[in-house]
Structures are given as C-alpha cells and as structure tokens.
Design a protein around this motif. Structure first.
Motif, PDB file in Angstrom:
ATOM      1  N   UNK A   1       0.710 -88.414 -33.007  1.00  0.00           N
ATOM      2  CA  UNK A   1       1.545 -87.486 -34.218  1.00  0.00           C
ATOM      3  C   UNK A   1       1.544 -86.668 -33.922  1.00  0.00           C
ATOM      4  N   UNK A   2       0.239 -86.004 -34.568  1.00  0.00           N
ATOM      5  CA  UNK A   2      -0.878 -85.426 -34.631  1.00  0.00           C
ATOM      6  C   UNK A   2      -0.862 -83.997 -33.440  1.00  0.00           C
ATOM      7  N   UNK A   3      -1.103 -85.065 -32.569  1.00  0.00           N
ATOM      8  CA  UNK A   3      -1.745 -84.276 -31.771  1.00  0.00           C
ATOM      9  C   UNK A   3      -0.917 -83.966 -30.151  1.00  0.00           C
ATOM     10  N   UNK A   4       0.256 -84.429 -30.734  1.00  0.00           N
ATOM     11  CA  UNK A   4       1.451 -84.389 -29.431  1.00  0.00           C
ATOM     12  C   UNK A   4       2.708 -83.406 -30.059  1.00  0.00           C
ATOM     13  N   UNK A   5       2.759 -83.316 -31.416  1.00  0.00           N
ATOM     14  CA  UNK A   5       3.940 -83.061 -31.724  1.00  0.00           C
ATOM     15  C   UNK A   5       3.650 -80.849 -31.470  1.00  0.00           C
ATOM     16  N   UNK A   6       4.874 -80.165 -31.936  1.00  0.00           N
ATOM     17  CA  UNK A   6       4.725 -79.053 -31.738  1.00  0.00           C
ATOM     18  C   UNK A   6       3.827 -78.360 -31.624  1.00  0.00           C
ATOM     19  N   UNK A   7       3.075 -78.044 -33.228  1.00  0.00           N
ATOM     20  CA  UNK A   7       1.949 -77.586 -34.049  1.00  0.00           C
ATOM     21  C   UNK A   7       0.734 -78.135 -33.537  1.00  0.00           C
ATOM     22  N   UNK A   8       0.750 -79.017 -32.617  1.00  0.00           N
ATOM     23  CA  UNK A   8      -0.360 -80.200 -32.538  1.00  0.00           C
ATOM     24  C   UNK A   8      -1.289 -79.672 -31.282  1.00  0.00           C
ATOM     25  N   UNK A   9      -1.975 -80.599 -31.814  1.00  0.00           N
ATOM     26  CA  UNK A   9      -3.528 -80.367 -30.281  1.00  0.00           C
ATOM     27  C   UNK A   9      -3.168 -79.879 -29.075  1.00  0.00           C
TER      28      UNK A   9
ATOM     29  N   UNK B   1       0.088 -79.391 -27.678  1.00  0.00           N
ATOM     30  CA  UNK B   1       0.294 -77.506 -27.451  1.00  0.00           C
ATOM     31  C   UNK B   1      -0.753 -76.693 -27.656  1.00  0.00           C
ATOM     32  N   UNK B   2      -1.999 -76.422 -28.589  1.00  0.00           N
ATOM     33  CA  UNK B   2      -2.130 -75.264 -29.056  1.00  0.00           C
ATOM     34  C   UNK B   2      -3.569 -75.017 -28.251  1.00  0.00           C
ATOM     35  N   UNK B   3      -3.306 -76.148 -27.266  1.00  0.00           N
ATOM     36  CA  UNK B   3      -4.540 -76.563 -26.219  1.00  0.00           C
ATOM     37  C   UNK B   3      -3.854 -75.191 -24.718  1.00  0.00           C
ATOM     38  N   UNK B   4      -2.406 -76.327 -24.637  1.00  0.00           N
ATOM     39  CA  UNK B   4      -1.152 -75.656 -23.826  1.00  0.00           C
ATOM     40  C   UNK B   4      -1.721 -73.580 -23.978  1.00  0.00           C
ATOM     41  N   UNK B   5      -1.310 -73.730 -24.593  1.00  0.00           N
ATOM     42  CA  UNK B   5      -0.860 -71.792 -24.947  1.00  0.00           C
ATOM     43  C   UNK B   5      -2.050 -71.408 -24.848  1.00  0.00           C
TER      44      UNK B   5
ATOM     45  N   UNK C   1       1.901 -72.540 -21.529  1.00  0.00           N
ATOM     46  CA  UNK C   1       3.164 -72.461 -22.109  1.00  0.00           C
ATOM     47  C   UNK C   1       2.441 -71.368 -23.487  1.00  0.00           C
ATOM     48  N   UNK C   2       3.774 -70.764 -23.336  1.00  0.00           N
ATOM     49  CA  UNK C   2       4.379 -69.753 -23.793  1.00  0.00           C
ATOM     50  C   UNK C   2       4.092 -70.093 -25.334  1.00  0.00           C
ATOM     51  N   UNK C   3       3.573 -69.581 -26.894  1.00  0.00           N
ATOM     52  CA  UNK C   3       3.349 -69.816 -27.966  1.00  0.00           C
ATOM     53  C   UNK C   3       5.074 -70.372 -28.529  1.00  0.00           C
ATOM     54  N   UNK C   4       5.639 -69.517 -27.969  1.00  0.00           N
ATOM     55  CA  UNK C   4       7.861 -69.722 -28.272  1.00  0.00           C
ATOM     56  C   UNK C   4       8.215 -71.070 -27.694  1.00  0.00           C
ATOM     57  N   UNK C   5       6.964 -71.056 -26.397  1.00  0.00           N
ATOM     58  CA  UNK C   5       8.085 -71.898 -25.338  1.00  0.00           C
ATOM     59  C   UNK C   5       7.144 -74.023 -25.402  1.00  0.00           C
ATOM     60  N   UNK C   6       6.563 -73.945 -26.817  1.00  0.00           N
ATOM     61  CA  UNK C   6       5.812 -75.420 -26.634  1.00  0.00           C
ATOM     62  C   UNK C   6       6.440 -76.361 -26.673  1.00  0.00           C
ATOM     63  N   UNK C   7       5.891 -77.471 -26.079  1.00  0.00           N
ATOM     64  CA  UNK C   7       6.480 -78.643 -24.862  1.00  0.00           C
ATOM     65  C   UNK C   7       6.725 -79.977 -25.735  1.00  0.00           C
ATOM     66  N   UNK C   8       8.427 -80.055 -26.060  1.00  0.00           N
ATOM     67  CA  UNK C   8       7.874 -81.374 -27.093  1.00  0.00           C
ATOM     68  C   UNK C   8       7.669 -82.604 -26.662  1.00  0.00           C
ATOM     69  N   UNK C   9       6.734 -83.014 -27.160  1.00  0.00           N
ATOM     70  CA  UNK C   9       6.446 -84.378 -26.746  1.00  0.00           C
ATOM     71  C   UNK C   9       6.359 -85.653 -27.215  1.00  0.00           C
TER      72      UNK C   9
END
Length: 421
Positions: free
Chosen positions: A257-265, A267-271, A276-284
């Motif tokens: 949950x901590x890794x995959x959430x929108x503000x998680x690890x 998505x931070x790596x993707x940004x 992805x953009x900070x506004x277009x984080x992926x829902x995982x």
C-alpha cells in the motif's frame, strides 16, 4: 524327523507347532496395525474436525434452511395445497396471520423475515411490518392483508413463501449463479442490478490464472539461477526468496500500500524519472492492478521452490551433450532442459493457482471495488450479512470449480508427473 521301528518318519518331539506360529504372527500383525492406527489417529481426528466436518456443514447449509417452516408452522401445513396459480385461498391467509402473531409473540419474526428476504429482496420489511399490525387485522384476511400492503396480492410473494416453507432449497445456489425463481417456479436470470457473483467467479479465475503465469515467468529465471550458482551464492539467493515467509502477510500487504499508492514510492520514482507528471500520477492501488501485483509478490516463492527442487536434479551434462551434437543453446534449452522442468512447473502452477483462488486478506486491503475476489464476498456473507446459506453455496461452487480444473489438469498433464524434487 526320527525314524520308528517300522521305518515310518515321525515329527521330532521339539518341532514347533505351525498353527501356533500362525496365530502368533497374526497377533503380531494386529498389534502392529493397531499401533500404526494409534500413531495416525490424532491426525485423522484433526482432519475430520477441521476439514471434513466444516465442509460437510457448509454443503448442508447451502441446501438446508428450515427456519421459515419451523416458525410458520400452520402456513407450511396449508400452503402445500395451493397449486401456485392465482392467489391462495382464505385458509392460507388466515394461517399466515396466525403465524405472524405467534412469531411476533415469540420474537422469531425477524428470523423468518430474513429467510424470506433471501428469496425476494424487500420482503423482510413487508413481513415484520405486517406482523406488527397483525393483531388489528380482521377476517376475511384475504381482503384485510392486501389492504394493509398491496404486495400481499402479488403471486411472487406467495410463491416465495411456499418455497421457504420447505427445509430443502436451491435458492442459495441459484443466487450464487445470478439466477432466481419466478412466480411460476421457473429459473430465470436475476435482475441486472443484482447480477454479481458470476462476474466475481470469472474475475477470481482470471486473476488467479494471471498471477500463476506471472509467478512462473518471474520464478523460472530465479530458480534457474539458484540451480546453477555456486552453493554459497545459491544459499544467499534462497534466503532472499524465503524472506517473505518470515514476514507477516499483513505487513507485506501494508508495505505494498505504501509503495503503490498515489503519493507512494513508485509514483514518486515515476515523477522523478519524468515518466508521469506530478498531476498525472498512476492509480496502482485499490484496484485490480494492486491485487495482482501484491498477490504475485506474496505467492512467488511457491513457484520458485518447486522449480528449484526439480532443476537441482537435472544433470548439466544433458544440455552440454545436446549442444555437442549440433543443437544451438536455445534449442538445447527448449528441447532438452525445459521439458525436464515440467514437473516443477506443474507443481508451482497448481500451488499458486489454488492459493490465489481462495485469497482473502490481500484483495480486501489493496483490491478496492474492482480488485475484490469471490472469497471477500464469502467472508462478507459469513461475518456481516449473516447469510450463511449463500456463503456456503458460493464456497461450494468455488470448490466445484477448483476440483473441475484439478481434474482437467490431471487428464491433460497428469498429477503423477507433478514433483517437488
């Protein structure tokens, strides 16, 4: 043997009696069997209490529901004479009103109403509200009861009451397959907004099959590497594979949950990488993707270990011999090495698939609305809605599906070919 004066042979006086020896041998065999039975008896009792009895109870609850008939006794006696056409006569109406009055006095009206509600949603409020006003009803009840609520003039309600008075019912299995009885007793599809479980069964099988394939694709290279590394490095890799077993399932799922959430690890790596953009984080998380990722990680060792055990027993000289005879490395791998790993592939696939079909905690925590599996709804009906009959029917259908797939696997591949090493 000794010879007599007449030349006849007589048994020696100290020769053992064969009948005595047979009896002693039979007694020793019986003692050995009783000792063996005594050793396995605790395990047999444990399996009987924790496995056989619960399954039998589940199968019984899925078809046996005598609550309504035990409470509405007079109605059960007279409604059997109703042929199902039109509406019942005054005798049935009078019996129903008498049973409602008695059930309300005994405070069992809620149990009967809940059972009837399983057949026709919405009838629980109808029955309990009518029972509260039953004392004020006057004969003829075939007039006063429909005047109280016009649903008592609906043949569907009376057909459901007639079915509910029988202790044996197919209602729960029909509901598990998104079917129901109509007023004529025919089996029809449930209303579209109530069709849920067939889709859940397909989703459960699809997710389980996909997780099994992903575990095989990820586990095969890991097992191959472990089987061909020096022992020290192979042991280190084995520790890393077994590490999830030393961690609580709840902790592992929460970590995802901590890794995959929108503000998680992740998505931070993707940004950070600009994917992805900070506004277009992926829902995982809280969807089917999160369920598949978490289940694949948790079940991966169940694929790696059987594959590694089988690969350890494959002599490396077989592949080298194929290459020396002119085969390319890829051809030697696909024609010689890969077929020898089939028992490990089969064992890993069966383990992962069966475990995935019944998974509950991981989909409940990370699945959200689209990632829930059938086991989550079985738990819901057992713990919250208390519809144990439907929960038992859903479990029985799932068990039948797994047994069917296991039978197909045995016919196509063969259970005898499945080995752990």
């Amino acid at each position: 043997m000794t010879a007599g004066t007449t030349g006849e042979m007589h048994p020696a006086p100290d020769a053992p009696d064969t009948d005595v020896l047979k009896r002693q041998l039979q007694r020793a065999n019986r003692v050995a069997r009783w000792k063996a039975l005594g050793l396995v008896a605790p395990l047999l009792v444990f399996l009987l209490v924790t496995f056989v009895v619960p399954i039998f109870s589940m199968l019984t609850r899925s078809v046996h529901s005598p609550v309504f008939g035990d409470i509405f006794v007079e109605t059960a006696q007279v409604i059997g004479e109703w042929d199902g056409t039109g509406l019942p006569d005054e005798t049935v109406y009078a019996a129903l009103v008498a049973d409602m009055r008695q059930a309300r006095a005994d405070r069992t009206i809620g149990q009967a109403a809940t059972r009837l509600n399983y057949d026709v949603p919405g009838t629980r409020s109808l029955l309990t509200r009518s029972a509260r006003r039953a004392e004020r009803l006057k004969a003829p009840y075939s007039v006063s009861l429909p005047a109280l609520d016009d649903r008592w003039a609906d043949r569907t309600i009376w057909a459901a009451i007639k079915r509910a008075t029988s202790p044996v019912t197919a209602t729960f299995y029909l509901a598990a397959l998104d079917r129901q009885f109509d007023a004529d007793g025919s089996i029809v599809l449930a209303p579209e907004d109530q069709r849920l479980y067939v889709q859940l069964f397909w989703r459960t099988l699809w997710v389980s099959a996909l997780v099994t394939v992903l575990c095989l694709l990820l586990g095969f290279p890991i097992a191959y590497l472990m089987a061909h590394l020096p022992p020290a490095r192979a042991n280190l890799l084995m520790i890393l594979v077994l590490l999830p077993f030393w961690t609580s399932l709840l902790v592992r799922t929460t970590a995802w949950i901590a890794i995959l959430q929108t503000e998680g690890v992740l998505n931070d790596v993707f940004v950070w990488l600009g994917i992805v953009s900070d506004d277009g984080r992926v829902q995982l998380i809280y969807n089917q993707i999160g369920t598949i990722i978490a289940m694949t990680h948790i079940l991966l060792p169940f694929t790696v270990l059987p594959l590694y055990a089988v690969m350890q027993g494959i002599p490396p000289s077989l592949t080298r011999a194929a290459i020396s005879l002119g085969a390319t490395p890829a051809r030697a791998f696909t024609r010689v090495y890969l077929p020898l790993t089939t028992p490990g592939i089969g064992a890993g696939a069966v383990f992962v698939f069966i475990l995935a079909v019944g998974y509950y905690i991981t989909p409940a925590l990370v699945g959200g609305r689209t990632g829930q599996l059938i086991s989550n709804f079985i738990a819901f009906h057992m713990q919250e809605s208390l519809n144990w009959g439907l929960a038992a029917a859903l479990g029985a259908v799932l068990l039948a599906a797994v047994l069917l797939l296991y039978w197909l696997y045995d016919r196509l591949v063969g259970v005898d070919n499945m080995r752990l090493g």
